[in-house]
Design a protein around this motif. Structure first.
Motif, PDB file in Angstrom:
ATOM      1  N   ASN A  36      44.276  47.273  45.176  1.00 16.18           N
ATOM      2  CA  ASN A  36      44.558  46.116  44.350  1.00 16.18           C
ATOM      3  C   ASN A  36      43.496  46.024  43.256  1.00 16.18           C
ATOM      4  OD1 ASN A  36      46.625  45.266  46.275  1.00 16.18           O
ATOM      5  ND2 ASN A  36      44.899  44.761  47.603  1.00 16.18           N
ATOM      6  N   THR A  37      43.641  45.042  42.379  1.00 15.17           N
ATOM      7  CA  THR A  37      42.649  44.810  41.340  1.00 15.17           C
ATOM      8  C   THR A  37      42.036  43.441  41.576  1.00 15.17           C
ATOM      9  OG1 THR A  37      44.004  46.109  39.811  1.00 15.17           O
ATOM     10  CG2 THR A  37      42.210  44.832  38.867  1.00 15.17           C
ATOM     11  N   VAL A  38      40.717  43.404  41.623  1.00 18.00           N
ATOM     12  CA  VAL A  38      39.991  42.183  41.985  1.00 18.00           C
ATOM     13  C   VAL A  38      39.183  41.698  40.794  1.00 18.00           C
ATOM     14  CG1 VAL A  38      38.294  41.172  43.551  1.00 18.00           C
ATOM     15  CG2 VAL A  38      39.887  42.906  44.395  1.00 18.00           C
ATOM     16  N   PHE A  39      39.272  40.390  40.540  1.00 17.00           N
ATOM     17  CA  PHE A  39      38.542  39.762  39.443  1.00 17.00           C
ATOM     18  C   PHE A  39      37.673  38.636  39.974  1.00 17.00           C
ATOM     19  CE2 PHE A  39      42.395  41.482  37.559  1.00 17.00           C
ATOM     20  CZ  PHE A  39      41.939  42.062  36.374  1.00 17.00           C
ATOM     21  N   PRO A  49      32.482  29.735  41.225  1.00 19.23           N
ATOM     22  CA  PRO A  49      32.963  31.118  41.234  1.00 19.23           C
ATOM     23  C   PRO A  49      34.049  31.328  42.286  1.00 19.23           C
ATOM     24  CG  PRO A  49      30.926  30.978  42.472  1.00 19.23           C
ATOM     25  CD  PRO A  49      31.243  29.577  42.008  1.00 19.23           C
ATOM     26  N   LEU A  50      35.082  32.027  41.913  1.00 17.80           N
ATOM     27  CA  LEU A  50      36.178  32.363  42.812  1.00 17.80           C
ATOM     28  C   LEU A  50      36.467  33.854  42.692  1.00 17.80           C
ATOM     29  CD1 LEU A  50      38.502  29.371  41.847  1.00 17.80           C
ATOM     30  CD2 LEU A  50      37.233  29.585  44.002  1.00 17.80           C
ATOM     31  N   ILE A  51      37.242  34.362  43.637  1.00 20.57           N
ATOM     32  CA  ILE A  51      37.683  35.757  43.612  1.00 20.57           C
ATOM     33  C   ILE A  51      39.203  35.774  43.575  1.00 20.57           C
ATOM     34  CG2 ILE A  51      37.829  37.902  44.933  1.00 20.57           C
ATOM     35  CD1 ILE A  51      35.112  37.509  43.704  1.00 20.57           C
ATOM     36  N   MET A  52      39.759  36.528  42.634  1.00 20.06           N
ATOM     37  CA  MET A  52      41.216  36.604  42.489  1.00 20.06           C
ATOM     38  C   MET A  52      41.666  38.051  42.719  1.00 20.06           C
ATOM     39  SD  MET A  52      43.549  35.025  39.462  1.00 20.06           S
ATOM     40  CE  MET A  52      43.377  33.374  40.147  1.00 20.06           C
ATOM     41  N   ARG A  53      42.573  38.226  43.658  1.00 20.08           N
ATOM     42  CA  ARG A  53      43.068  39.552  44.021  1.00 20.08           C
ATOM     43  C   ARG A  53      44.501  39.708  43.533  1.00 20.08           C
ATOM     44  NH1 ARG A  53      43.082  40.830  50.317  1.00 20.08           N
ATOM     45  NH2 ARG A  53      45.018  39.629  50.245  1.00 20.08           N
ATOM     46  N   PRO A 105      57.949  41.081  39.857  1.00 22.20           N
ATOM     47  CA  PRO A 105      57.042  40.037  40.333  1.00 22.20           C
ATOM     48  C   PRO A 105      55.780  40.642  40.949  1.00 22.20           C
ATOM     49  CG  PRO A 105      59.294  39.629  41.054  1.00 22.20           C
ATOM     50  CD  PRO A 105      59.273  41.017  40.495  1.00 22.20           C
ATOM     51  N   ARG A 106      54.658  39.969  40.747  1.00 23.26           N
ATOM     52  CA  ARG A 106      53.378  40.406  41.308  1.00 23.26           C
ATOM     53  C   ARG A 106      52.751  39.252  42.095  1.00 23.26           C
ATOM     54  NH1 ARG A 106      51.340  44.918  38.462  1.00 23.26           N
ATOM     55  NH2 ARG A 106      49.552  44.818  39.865  1.00 23.26           N
ATOM     56  N   GLN A 107      52.074  39.609  43.184  1.00 23.00           N
ATOM     57  CA  GLN A 107      51.490  38.608  44.069  1.00 23.00           C
ATOM     58  C   GLN A 107      49.982  38.506  43.822  1.00 23.00           C
ATOM     59  OE1 GLN A 107      53.779  37.038  45.590  1.00 23.00           O
ATOM     60  NE2 GLN A 107      55.448  38.531  45.485  1.00 23.00           N
ATOM     61  N   VAL A 108      49.469  37.284  43.863  1.00 20.66           N
ATOM     62  CA  VAL A 108      48.048  37.029  43.619  1.00 20.66           C
ATOM     63  C   VAL A 108      47.524  36.074  44.682  1.00 20.66           C
ATOM     64  CG1 VAL A 108      46.344  36.099  41.988  1.00 20.66           C
ATOM     65  CG2 VAL A 108      48.347  37.366  41.131  1.00 20.66           C
ATOM     66  N   VAL A 109      46.322  36.361  45.181  1.00 20.39           N
ATOM     67  CA  VAL A 109      45.647  35.494  46.149  1.00 20.39           C
ATOM     68  C   VAL A 109      44.266  35.161  45.604  1.00 20.39           C
ATOM     69  CG1 VAL A 109      44.771  35.267  48.503  1.00 20.39           C
ATOM     70  CG2 VAL A 109      46.902  36.516  48.080  1.00 20.39           C
ATOM     71  N   CYS A 110      43.836  33.920  45.806  1.00 18.22           N
ATOM     72  CA  CYS A 110      42.519  33.482  45.346  1.00 18.22           C
ATOM     73  C   CYS A 110      41.659  33.122  46.560  1.00 18.22           C
ATOM     74  CB  CYS A 110      42.666  32.273  44.424  1.00 18.22           C
ATOM     75  SG  CYS A 110      41.170  31.805  43.551  1.00 18.22           S
ATOM     76  N   PHE A 111      40.389  33.543  46.548  1.00 16.52           N
ATOM     77  CA  PHE A 111      39.445  33.263  47.621  1.00 16.52           C
ATOM     78  C   PHE A 111      38.221  32.543  47.057  1.00 16.52           C
ATOM     79  CE2 PHE A 111      41.669  37.159  48.855  1.00 16.52           C
ATOM     80  CZ  PHE A 111      42.027  36.910  50.165  1.00 16.52           C
ATOM     81  N   GLU A 112      37.613  31.727  47.872  1.00 16.25           N
ATOM     82  CA  GLU A 112      36.306  31.197  47.510  1.00 16.25           C
ATOM     83  C   GLU A 112      35.298  32.338  47.533  1.00 16.25           C
ATOM     84  OE1 GLU A 112      35.383  27.868  49.994  1.00 16.25           O
ATOM     85  OE2 GLU A 112      37.138  26.718  49.306  1.00 16.25           O
ATOM     86  N   ASP A 230      37.802  41.795  52.816  1.00 18.07           N
ATOM     87  CA  ASP A 230      38.814  42.791  52.470  1.00 18.07           C
ATOM     88  C   ASP A 230      39.668  43.205  53.669  1.00 18.07           C
ATOM     89  OD1 ASP A 230      40.369  44.516  51.079  1.00 18.07           O
ATOM     90  OD2 ASP A 230      38.814  45.988  50.641  1.00 18.07           O
ATOM     91  N   PHE A 231      40.512  42.284  54.096  1.00 17.87           N
ATOM     92  CA  PHE A 231      41.432  42.535  55.212  1.00 17.87           C
ATOM     93  C   PHE A 231      42.781  43.078  54.717  1.00 17.87           C
ATOM     94  CE2 PHE A 231      38.261  40.217  57.354  1.00 17.87           C
ATOM     95  CZ  PHE A 231      38.477  40.253  58.726  1.00 17.87           C
TER      96      PHE A 231
END
Length: 333
Positions: A36-39, A49-53, A105-112, A230-231
């Protein structure tokens, strides 16, 4: 992956950010691209700050991503291992679907974002592997005890999907540096590996839900606290395949026997290891190595491929020689 792919992923992430409670002009910065691509996403209003996958198309279906997040939530509730906290979108959803940017369609998840740094791969210690073994055992224990919700779905890392007729990461035979001599040698190692895995079996005590990529690069350390991240590859496989993952890309380091002992000692603080399990560790290292050889051949954009692929086939052959000579009990001592 080209710069065009990076730009596309960035546009998807920017569109997805509109679903979250962050300022419209919040900054996105590329962190990593692999499956995946992580930002990194910094809220322009609060500085949070957040992490977007951004998930690549075709690797997981939306409900499979939801299943990963279900397990993370259960692990957090259990408290045995520190894992990332998912940041829900404004409407409460955990997985945001972005339409109209890509042709699908593309799926995105956001993490703290979690504070901390990865263990330095140039300064690895026995203590690092002791911690890793302990965390691995705690996750295995949780997976065995946890009652999975209805509809839970993660793919399997069984023989067919690893090295068999449906290899999820591609065929090692097609990777860079694999010619006829290498195919013959590595093919013999694969044959022995298959025999040993089939004899070991897939009983519930040996095969179940696990991280599947639990290496030091997927730990974050901060003030003595350790978080497993990274699960994305979590699924059903042999539990002790996690040791093969633990030594990814460093299987030929002379310190491997010492690190294995440290990992086992850490594991035994929270779980049990039978003689049969321990005897299979070399096979799980060989399994992971062949999978990574295939993966690097199909993921030339990844950092590991760019830095290690040139001699990865050669090193794999050296490991295979030791594996065959020992009857599948040693990779390289």
């Amino acid at each position: 992956m080209s710069s065009d792919d990076d730009d596309l992923a960035a546009r998807i992430a920017a569109t997805a950010s509109g679903a979250y409670d962050v300022a419209p002009d919040s900054e996105l910065k590329l962190v990593n691209r692999s499956e995946n691509t992580v930002f990194a996403l910094t809220d322009a209003a609060t500085g949070e700050p957040l992490i977007m996958r951004v998930h690549r198309h075709g690797y997981h279906e939306r409900h499979q991503i939801e299943s990963e997040l279900d397990w993370l939530a259960a692990i957090r509730a259990d408290g045995a291992v520190s894992v990332p906290q998912v940041r829900a979108a404004r409407d409460g959803t955990r997985v945001v679907t972005v339409d109209g940017v890509d042709d699908r369609p593309r799926q995105v998840v956001c993490f703290e974002q979690i504070p901390g740094v990865h263990p330095d791969e140039n300064l690895l210690t026995d203590n690092d592997f002791h911690h890793l073994g302990r965390i691995t055992a705690a996750l295995h224990d949780h997976a065995r005890r946890w009652r999975r919700p209805p509809g839970f779905d993660r793919f399997a890392w069984d023989w067919e999907s690893c090295l068999g007729q449906r290899p999820r990461w591609g065929r090692w035979q097609d990777s860079v540096g694999v010619g006829p001599p290498q195919r013959r040698l590595l093919g013999r190692a694969q044959d022995l590996l298959e025999q040993r895995l089939r004899a070991y079996g897939c009983g519930a005590d040996r095969f179940g839900l696990m991280h599947a990529d639990l290496r030091l690069a997927n730990l974050l350390v901060h003030d003595g606290d350790i978080t497993a991240i990274d699960f994305d590859d979590c699924g059903f496989s042999w539990f002790f395949y996690d040791f093969g993952a633990a030594v990814s890309f460093i299987e030929d380091d002379p310190a491997l026997p010492r690190w294995q002992d440290a990992w086992l000692a850490g594991y035994r603080t929270a779980g049990t290891v039978s003689a049969a399990d321990e005897e299979m560790l070399a096979s799980f290292v060989m399994l992971r190595r062949l999978k990574l050889l295939a993966w690097m051949g199909t993921h030339d954009h990844a950092l590991e491929s760019r830095t290690k692929l040139a001699r990865y086939a050669e090193g794999s052959c050296e490991l295979a020689e030791c594996y065959l000579t020992s009857g599948g009990r040693v990779v390289r001592w």
